[in-house]
Write a protein that holds these residues in place. Sequence first.
Motif, PDB file in Angstrom:
ATOM      1  N   ARG A 188       0.812  -1.222   0.000  1.00 46.86           N
ATOM      2  CA  ARG A 188       0.000   0.000   0.000  1.00 46.86           C
ATOM      3  C   ARG A 188       0.843   1.269   0.000  1.00 46.86           C
ATOM      4  O   ARG A 188       0.284   2.370  -0.091  1.00 46.86           O
ATOM      5  N   GLU A 189       2.143   1.164   0.103  1.00 43.62           N
ATOM      6  CA  GLU A 189       2.999   2.339   0.159  1.00 43.62           C
ATOM      7  C   GLU A 189       3.640   2.654  -1.190  1.00 43.62           C
ATOM      8  O   GLU A 189       3.707   3.812  -1.601  1.00 43.62           O
ATOM      9  N   ARG A 190       4.130   1.637  -1.863  1.00 45.71           N
ATOM     10  CA  ARG A 190       4.829   1.841  -3.130  1.00 45.71           C
ATOM     11  C   ARG A 190       3.849   1.861  -4.295  1.00 45.71           C
ATOM     12  O   ARG A 190       2.744   1.318  -4.222  1.00 45.71           O
ATOM     13  N   THR A 191       4.280   2.504  -5.386  1.00 46.21           N
ATOM     14  CA  THR A 191       3.471   2.544  -6.599  1.00 46.21           C
ATOM     15  C   THR A 191       3.834   1.408  -7.559  1.00 46.21           C
ATOM     16  O   THR A 191       3.032   1.008  -8.398  1.00 46.21           O
ATOM     17  N   ALA A 192       5.066   0.890  -7.447  1.00 42.82           N
ATOM     18  CA  ALA A 192       5.525  -0.202  -8.300  1.00 42.82           C
ATOM     19  C   ALA A 192       6.466  -1.083  -7.491  1.00 42.82           C
ATOM     20  O   ALA A 192       7.251  -0.586  -6.676  1.00 42.82           O
ATOM     21  N   VAL A 193       6.385  -2.383  -7.724  1.00 41.16           N
ATOM     22  CA  VAL A 193       7.194  -3.343  -6.976  1.00 41.16           C
ATOM     23  C   VAL A 193       7.683  -4.448  -7.904  1.00 41.16           C
ATOM     24  O   VAL A 193       7.123  -4.682  -8.981  1.00 41.16           O
ATOM     25  N   ALA A 194       8.733  -5.143  -7.466  1.00 39.31           N
ATOM     26  CA  ALA A 194       9.197  -6.332  -8.163  1.00 39.31           C
ATOM     27  C   ALA A 194       8.232  -7.474  -7.880  1.00 39.31           C
ATOM     28  O   ALA A 194       7.611  -7.543  -6.817  1.00 39.31           O
ATOM     29  N   ALA A 195       8.085  -8.374  -8.854  1.00 38.95           N
ATOM     30  CA  ALA A 195       7.178  -9.508  -8.704  1.00 38.95           C
ATOM     31  C   ALA A 195       7.812 -10.747  -9.310  1.00 38.95           C
ATOM     32  O   ALA A 195       8.440 -10.681 -10.373  1.00 38.95           O
ATOM     33  N   GLU A 196       7.610 -11.856  -8.641  1.00 39.07           N
ATOM     34  CA  GLU A 196       8.108 -13.137  -9.141  1.00 39.07           C
ATOM     35  C   GLU A 196       7.046 -13.763 -10.033  1.00 39.07           C
ATOM     36  O   GLU A 196       5.868 -13.845  -9.651  1.00 39.07           O
ATOM     37  N   ALA A 197       7.451 -14.201 -11.217  1.00 41.61           N
ATOM     38  CA  ALA A 197       6.508 -14.809 -12.150  1.00 41.61           C
ATOM     39  C   ALA A 197       6.000 -16.138 -11.616  1.00 41.61           C
ATOM     40  O   ALA A 197       6.770 -16.954 -11.119  1.00 41.61           O
ATOM     41  N   LYS A 198       4.693 -16.357 -11.762  1.00 42.90           N
ATOM     42  CA  LYS A 198       4.082 -17.604 -11.329  1.00 42.90           C
ATOM     43  C   LYS A 198       3.576 -18.439 -12.497  1.00 42.90           C
ATOM     44  O   LYS A 198       2.937 -19.471 -12.303  1.00 42.90           O
ATOM     45  N   LEU A 199       3.851 -17.983 -13.701  1.00 41.03           N
ATOM     46  CA  LEU A 199       3.489 -18.718 -14.894  1.00 41.03           C
ATOM     47  C   LEU A 199       4.422 -18.290 -16.016  1.00 41.03           C
ATOM     48  O   LEU A 199       5.149 -17.305 -15.894  1.00 41.03           O
ATOM     49  N   GLU A 200       4.416 -19.019 -17.114  1.00 39.53           N
ATOM     50  CA  GLU A 200       5.322 -18.714 -18.225  1.00 39.53           C
ATOM     51  C   GLU A 200       4.976 -17.370 -18.839  1.00 39.53           C
ATOM     52  O   GLU A 200       3.803 -17.007 -18.928  1.00 39.53           O
ATOM     53  N   PRO A 201       5.991 -16.656 -19.345  1.00 39.40           N
ATOM     54  CA  PRO A 201       7.423 -16.946 -19.220  1.00 39.40           C
ATOM     55  C   PRO A 201       7.929 -16.652 -17.803  1.00 39.40           C
ATOM     56  O   PRO A 201       7.552 -15.643 -17.207  1.00 39.40           O
ATOM     57  N   PHE A 202       8.726 -17.568 -17.291  1.00 44.40           N
ATOM     58  CA  PHE A 202       9.204 -17.458 -15.916  1.00 44.40           C
ATOM     59  C   PHE A 202      10.388 -16.498 -15.828  1.00 44.40           C
ATOM     60  O   PHE A 202      11.531 -16.896 -15.660  1.00 44.40           O
ATOM     61  N   VAL A 203      10.083 -15.217 -16.002  1.00 48.91           N
ATOM     62  CA  VAL A 203      11.079 -14.163 -15.811  1.00 48.91           C
ATOM     63  C   VAL A 203      10.522 -13.198 -14.775  1.00 48.91           C
ATOM     64  O   VAL A 203       9.304 -13.054 -14.632  1.00 48.91           O
ATOM     65  N   ASP A 204      11.404 -12.551 -14.040  1.00 49.07           N
ATOM     66  CA  ASP A 204      10.964 -11.600 -13.022  1.00 49.07           C
ATOM     67  C   ASP A 204      10.170 -10.467 -13.669  1.00 49.07           C
ATOM     68  O   ASP A 204      10.330 -10.166 -14.862  1.00 49.07           O
ATOM     69  N   ARG A 205       9.333  -9.830 -12.882  1.00 51.10           N
ATOM     70  CA  ARG A 205       8.464  -8.771 -13.389  1.00 51.10           C
ATOM     71  C   ARG A 205       8.567  -7.522 -12.533  1.00 51.10           C
ATOM     72  O   ARG A 205       9.068  -7.555 -11.408  1.00 51.10           O
ATOM     73  N   VAL A 206       8.025  -6.448 -13.051  1.00 47.73           N
ATOM     74  CA  VAL A 206       7.747  -5.230 -12.297  1.00 47.73           C
ATOM     75  C   VAL A 206       6.271  -4.931 -12.513  1.00 47.73           C
ATOM     76  O   VAL A 206       5.775  -5.025 -13.637  1.00 47.73           O
ATOM     77  N   THR A 207       5.575  -4.568 -11.457  1.00 47.20           N
ATOM     78  CA  THR A 207       4.141  -4.305 -11.586  1.00 47.20           C
ATOM     79  C   THR A 207       3.723  -3.079 -10.793  1.00 47.20           C
ATOM     80  O   THR A 207       4.279  -2.799  -9.723  1.00 47.20           O
ATOM     81  N   MET A 208       2.767  -2.335 -11.330  1.00 47.02           N
ATOM     82  CA  MET A 208       2.091  -1.325 -10.525  1.00 47.02           C
ATOM     83  C   MET A 208       1.317  -2.034  -9.421  1.00 47.02           C
ATOM     84  O   MET A 208       0.934  -3.199  -9.554  1.00 47.02           O
ATOM     85  N   THR A 209       1.064  -1.324  -8.344  1.00 43.86           N
ATOM     86  CA  THR A 209       0.359  -1.896  -7.206  1.00 43.86           C
ATOM     87  C   THR A 209      -1.141  -1.611  -7.289  1.00 43.86           C
ATOM     88  O   THR A 209      -1.591  -0.754  -8.057  1.00 43.86           O
ATOM     89  N   ILE A 210      -1.894  -2.324  -6.472  1.00 47.61           N
ATOM     90  CA  ILE A 210      -3.353  -2.207  -6.511  1.00 47.61           C
ATOM     91  C   ILE A 210      -3.830  -0.768  -6.274  1.00 47.61           C
ATOM     92  O   ILE A 210      -4.710  -0.290  -7.012  1.00 47.61           O
ATOM     93  N   PRO A 211      -3.296  -0.011  -5.301  1.00 40.01           N
ATOM     94  CA  PRO A 211      -3.790   1.358  -5.105  1.00 40.01           C
ATOM     95  C   PRO A 211      -3.608   2.253  -6.330  1.00 40.01           C
ATOM     96  O   PRO A 211      -4.479   3.087  -6.621  1.00 40.01           O
ATOM     97  N   VAL A 212      -2.497   2.096  -7.046  1.00 35.17           N
ATOM     98  CA  VAL A 212      -2.251   2.922  -8.234  1.00 35.17           C
ATOM     99  C   VAL A 212      -3.218   2.552  -9.354  1.00 35.17           C
ATOM    100  O   VAL A 212      -3.822   3.424  -9.993  1.00 35.17           O
ATOM    101  N   LEU A 213      -3.380   1.268  -9.584  1.00 35.47           N
ATOM    102  CA  LEU A 213      -4.288   0.812 -10.636  1.00 35.47           C
ATOM    103  C   LEU A 213      -5.725   1.212 -10.333  1.00 35.47           C
ATOM    104  O   LEU A 213      -6.463   1.656 -11.220  1.00 35.47           O
ATOM    105  N   SER A 214      -6.124   1.079  -9.089  1.00 39.11           N
ATOM    106  CA  SER A 214      -7.514   1.353  -8.710  1.00 39.11           C
ATOM    107  C   SER A 214      -7.837   2.841  -8.626  1.00 39.11           C
ATOM    108  O   SER A 214      -9.013   3.215  -8.618  1.00 39.11           O
ATOM    109  N   ALA A 215      -6.823   3.680  -8.552  1.00 39.16           N
ATOM    110  CA  ALA A 215      -7.059   5.123  -8.444  1.00 39.16           C
ATOM    111  C   ALA A 215      -7.509   5.750  -9.760  1.00 39.16           C
ATOM    112  O   ALA A 215      -8.039   6.870  -9.764  1.00 39.16           O
ATOM    113  N   ALA A 216      -7.313   5.066 -10.867  1.00 35.94           N
ATOM    114  CA  ALA A 216      -7.701   5.622 -12.166  1.00 35.94           C
ATOM    115  C   ALA A 216      -9.223   5.707 -12.277  1.00 35.94           C
ATOM    116  O   ALA A 216      -9.926   4.765 -11.898  1.00 35.94           O
TER     117      ALA A 216
END
Length: 230
Positions: free
Chosen positions: A148-176
């Motif tokens: 709830r503090e950061r706007t973007a975070v690192a994320a571990e892939a849970k499905l193919e392609p199994f490469v690390d990710r960066v994602t916006m967080t729920i508060p940022v996405l939901s604020a639109a």
Amino acid sequence: MSVEGVDLVVAETEEEVASIVGEALAEAARAGGAIALTGGHTPGRAYQVAAEREPDWNAASVWWGDERCVPPDDERSNYLLARENLLDRLATQPGDVHRIGGELGAEAAADEYDAELRGVRLDLVLLGVGPDAHAASLFPNAPTLDERERTAVAAEAKLEPFVDRVTMTIPVLSAAPQVVFILTGADKAEAAERAFALPPDPAAPASLIRSTSGTTRVVVDRAAAARLTD
């Protein structure tokens, strides 16, 4: 039609889905909005339609809801999908293009994007939904769902392609004020049900993302809507 607090738009075909979503993107660009794009296979045609409907994106800014930690010319890159289907087809480029620097590695890229997003209010967020009901790179029951503090975070892939990710967080996405989900195909019917017809559940991250200041629209074809309508 309304399903669990969202505006459900059921189109007859994938092409009609692309037309509806492409028009929404074109309208947002015309209005000079800050637009967050998505990856995956589904939105490519919608991006082409958006470029056809509004070729001048000079007033708009473009962001990405998530990215894989690969170079921008890698076939797995969400940026590459948007570049080939949208940006390269425009007569006038967006005033600002905020690519996630996935090639920096997940942590460094997330830190950079988090800083870049500070103080930014997105006008339209476009999201797909994976077969496991994930959205952006927010995966089922992942700790990133609680951020709830950061706007973007690192994320571990849970499905193919199994490469690390960066994602916006729920508060940022939901604020639109406009959150638009795009889904097509029978293989997305179960995910659509979990995301939009059942109670919010961390096992279905898309169910946790709703506009807090405007409208959440779900644009699906008949096949993807099979469990959403009678």
